[in-house]
Write a protein that holds these residues in place. Structure first.
Motif, PDB file in Angstrom:
ATOM      1  N   GLY A 149       0.770  -1.231   0.000  1.00  0.00           N
ATOM      2  CA  GLY A 149       0.000   0.000   0.000  1.00  0.00           C
ATOM      3  C   GLY A 149       0.802   1.283   0.000  1.00  0.00           C
ATOM      4  O   GLY A 149       0.235   2.375  -0.002  1.00  0.00           O
ATOM      5  N   LYS A 150       2.134   1.170  -0.020  1.00  0.00           N
ATOM      6  CA  LYS A 150       2.974   2.364   0.049  1.00  0.00           C
ATOM      7  C   LYS A 150       3.769   2.557  -1.242  1.00  0.00           C
ATOM      8  O   LYS A 150       4.303   1.600  -1.795  1.00  0.00           O
ATOM      9  N   LEU A 151       3.839   3.806  -1.696  1.00  0.00           N
ATOM     10  CA  LEU A 151       4.666   4.158  -2.842  1.00  0.00           C
ATOM     11  C   LEU A 151       6.122   4.232  -2.371  1.00  0.00           C
ATOM     12  O   LEU A 151       6.498   5.128  -1.614  1.00  0.00           O
ATOM     13  N   LEU A 152       6.949   3.299  -2.822  1.00  0.00           N
ATOM     14  CA  LEU A 152       8.339   3.252  -2.372  1.00  0.00           C
ATOM     15  C   LEU A 152       9.282   4.072  -3.249  1.00  0.00           C
ATOM     16  O   LEU A 152      10.280   4.596  -2.767  1.00  0.00           O
ATOM     17  N   GLU A 153       8.983   4.159  -4.531  1.00  0.00           N
ATOM     18  CA  GLU A 153       9.841   4.948  -5.424  1.00  0.00           C
ATOM     19  C   GLU A 153       9.090   5.224  -6.717  1.00  0.00           C
ATOM     20  O   GLU A 153       8.197   4.461  -7.118  1.00  0.00           O
TER      21      GLU A 153
ATOM     22  N   LYS B 167      17.621   2.930  -7.804  1.00  0.00           N
ATOM     23  CA  LYS B 167      16.759   2.651  -6.655  1.00  0.00           C
ATOM     24  C   LYS B 167      15.605   1.729  -7.046  1.00  0.00           C
ATOM     25  O   LYS B 167      15.243   0.811  -6.303  1.00  0.00           O
ATOM     26  N   LEU B 168      15.017   1.966  -8.213  1.00  0.00           N
ATOM     27  CA  LEU B 168      13.928   1.121  -8.680  1.00  0.00           C
ATOM     28  C   LEU B 168      14.411  -0.303  -8.938  1.00  0.00           C
ATOM     29  O   LEU B 168      13.742  -1.283  -8.580  1.00  0.00           O
ATOM     30  N   ASN B 169      15.577  -0.434  -9.572  1.00  0.00           N
ATOM     31  CA  ASN B 169      16.142  -1.771  -9.821  1.00  0.00           C
ATOM     32  C   ASN B 169      16.442  -2.499  -8.520  1.00  0.00           C
ATOM     33  O   ASN B 169      16.218  -3.713  -8.404  1.00  0.00           O
ATOM     34  N   SER B 170      16.966  -1.773  -7.559  1.00  0.00           N
ATOM     35  CA  SER B 170      17.284  -2.370  -6.256  1.00  0.00           C
ATOM     36  C   SER B 170      16.021  -2.885  -5.573  1.00  0.00           C
ATOM     37  O   SER B 170      16.007  -3.986  -4.992  1.00  0.00           O
ATOM     38  N   LEU B 171      14.951  -2.099  -5.651  1.00  0.00           N
ATOM     39  CA  LEU B 171      13.675  -2.535  -5.073  1.00  0.00           C
ATOM     40  C   LEU B 171      13.152  -3.776  -5.785  1.00  0.00           C
ATOM     41  O   LEU B 171      12.629  -4.697  -5.146  1.00  0.00           O
TER      42      LEU B 171
END
Length: 569
Positions: A488-492, A516-520
């Motif tokens: 439910g949370k926007l992380l990046e 950061k997106l790739n890491s997530l």
């Protein structure tokens, strides 16, 4: 007359050149040899090789000099930055000429998209040429933002930046004699310009039909035997090394001493972080040499072959009269670039970028998670199976678990099977479809983006409906881009306001966001060998085998028709 006389005087040694590269090991693409000579440059042109003096001299003793590299086929939009920024990124890697197909932005914005690419590219330092998009939409049944017919394209054809017609990916339109496609082909042939192909697994008669239309290139060979067959019949084959599609190694066995002149390097679709970390055509050269290709041939494929293919007679070789687009480097195998010469001047990294205002291009209402619920119509479903390192997928049948008439999940002991959906975003038509995909492995999260070739509708991947809803609604609110949501949370997120595909932000900012997106993605289960965002973007492209998903449903390439999600086993 004075300009030519001046060049002749420098060539004859009567006056000093503006710039001389002293004692360079020159890659000779004509003789496949290395020669140690000076290179004299005046007014952006090579005027001689031998012994020369210059007003400015660069000591190249111990260094190699090759012609500037040419990317023979690339969609700049896939880097997520503007042509101006893209140019600055790749020229540092030795790429002085780019041949781009703007069919991504054209599928969103039509003629205005092409106009933007042409104008913005003039601000860059590398030369950017364009192939006009041949398939907008990619196929007649796509839901994209614009339609470009022959009349729309002809207004651009005489622009000196336009080299011809981009990848004709609708093979069926050519072989069946589709009138709209034939008009485009005839229009380009009338102006004696080039035509690019896109023809995976084409049969003999289809290839003959393609060649009759003067389509001479392909970047979609699935194996080296296919590449050999196309070269044998007179095509140029592009050895592609992109971010998701990395075909160079498997196609390289097709290259030999007799046919190497028919091969080109291209990147096709390459993310910005890969451009920065691995490179562009320079990466193709290193990879090819590492795989055993003769080094001189690798540099020839990277320059001279592409120039010949696209009739760019003023570049691609180090010869008097040619453009002084040159790469100075150490180590012929490892290609450690020292300097890049563009139009006779040493390239200096002092480019300043300005923000670009873009009108909203995401035209769709916010959604509810109910959109992703699937009524059970059977016990088995067709599933898209991702294959790492390529864009070709497989069609698999999997059993589903049913709860109160709805599909709860796809049963799988080995692979995580995610939901995948495509939502039309150009005309707020309400069209959407939901399916299943395995081979990515996302857990407890959702990814959504407006990069979904070629129509670029919203595509979303997830393992739960709520995160998928939040991800899609963030995309709508941000007017395009990439978002990552978990629990439910926007992380990046990365905003891509230019057509939902590009940004004019500083490239270092964009790279940081992508890292950061790739890491997530890896943290939440995506396999390390898979580029999640490029791979996801290609899951909506029906002209690549074997099975894809569009806003209208699952599409089977082998049948060239839509198929039902549910299937009998």
């Amino acid at each position: 007359m004075n300009e030519l006389t001046s060049k002749i005087d420098v060539a004859m040694g009567r006056i000093k050149a503006e710039l001389v590269l002293k004692d360079a090991f020159i890659i000779n693409v004509f003789t496949q040899t290395v020669e140690k000579k000076d290179i004299a440059i005046n007014d952006g042109i090579i005027v001689g090789m031998g012994k020369y003096e210059g007003n400015h001299e660069i000591n190249c003793n111990g260094f190699f000099v090759a012609p500037g590299f040419i990317d023979s086929h690339v969609h700049i939009e896939s880097s997520m930055v503007t042509p101006e920024i893209f140019s600055d990124l790749v020229i540092k890697k030795g790429v002085t000429t780019i041949i781009a197909d703007p069919h991504e932005i054209a599928n969103v914005l039509g003629e205005k998209g092409i106009e933007f690419m042409l104008q913005n590219s003039k601000k860059g330092d590398a030369d950017i040429f364009f192939m006009l998009p041949s398939c907008v939409p990619a196929v007649d049944f796509e839901d994209n933002g614009a339609v470009l017919e022959a009349d729309n394209l002809e207004r651009f054809i005489e622009d000196p930046q336009v080299l011809g017609l981009g990848e004709v990916m609708d093979v069926n339109a050519v072989t069946s004699g589709n009138k709209k496609m034939i008009r485009k082909i005839l229009m380009v042939n009338k102006y004696r310009k080039s035509l690019d192909g896109h023809c995976p697994k084409i049969n003999d008669k289809e290839l003959n039909a393609y060649l009759c239309a003067n389509i001479r290139t392909d970047h979609e060979c699935t194996n080296y035997e296919e590449a050999l067959e196309k070269v044998k019949n007179g095509m140029y084959v592009m050895l592609r090394e992109g971010s998701a599609a990395r075909d160079l190694k498997k196609l390289l066995p097709a290259v030999n001493d007799k046919n190497y002149s028919r091969f080109l390097f291209c990147t096709d679709d390459r993310h910005i972080e890969d451009l920065v970390d691995e490179g562009s055509i320079d990466n193709c050269i290193r990879t090819a040499i590492d795989e055993g290709l003769d080094a001189i041939k690798a540099y020839t494929i990277a320059s001279f072959n592409a120039a010949n293919c696209y009739n760019l007679w003023d570049r691609g070789a180090i010869s008097a009269g040619m453009k002084a687009d040159l790469v100075i480097f150490e180590d012929i195998k490892k290609l450690k670039i020292k300097n890049v010469i563009k139009n006779g001047k040493v390239y200096k990294n002092n480019h300043m970028f300005k923000d670009i205002f873009a009108k909203p291009s995401v035209n769709v209402d916010h959604i509810k998670e109910d959109l992703f619920k699937i009524k059970a119509k059977g016990k088995f479903v067709n599933v898209i199976k991702v294959q790492p390192g390529g864009l070709v997928t497989k069609k698999e049948k999997r059993q589903v678990k049913i709860n109160e008439g709805l599909v709860e999940c796809v049963e799988s002991k080995e692979e995580v099977v995610n939901k995948i959906a495509v939502i039309e975003r150009h005309k707020n038509s309400g069209k959407h479809s939901v399916g299943f995909i395995e081979g990515l492995g996302l857990k407890k999260a959702a990814i959504a983006q407006t990069i979904a070739h070629d129509s670029h509708n919203i595509i979303v991947l997830g393992d739960n409906d709520k995160d998928m809803e939040i991800a899609v609604n963030n995309i709508i609110s941000n007017n395009g881009g990439i978002v990552f949501v978990s629990e439910g949370k926007l992380l990046e997120h990365l905003k891509l306001p230019i057509g939902g595909l590009m940004t004019s932000e500083n490239p270092s900012f964009v790279v940081d966001k992508i890292i950061k997106l790739n890491s997530l993605a890896v943290k939440f289960g995506i396999k390390k060998e898979v580029d999640p965002f490029i791979t996801l973007g290609f899951m909506a492209l029906p002209v690549i085998p074997e099975i894809k998903i569009t806003s209208r449903g699952l599409f089977d390439y082998s049948k060239f028709s839509f198929i039902d999600l549910f299937t009998d086993i």
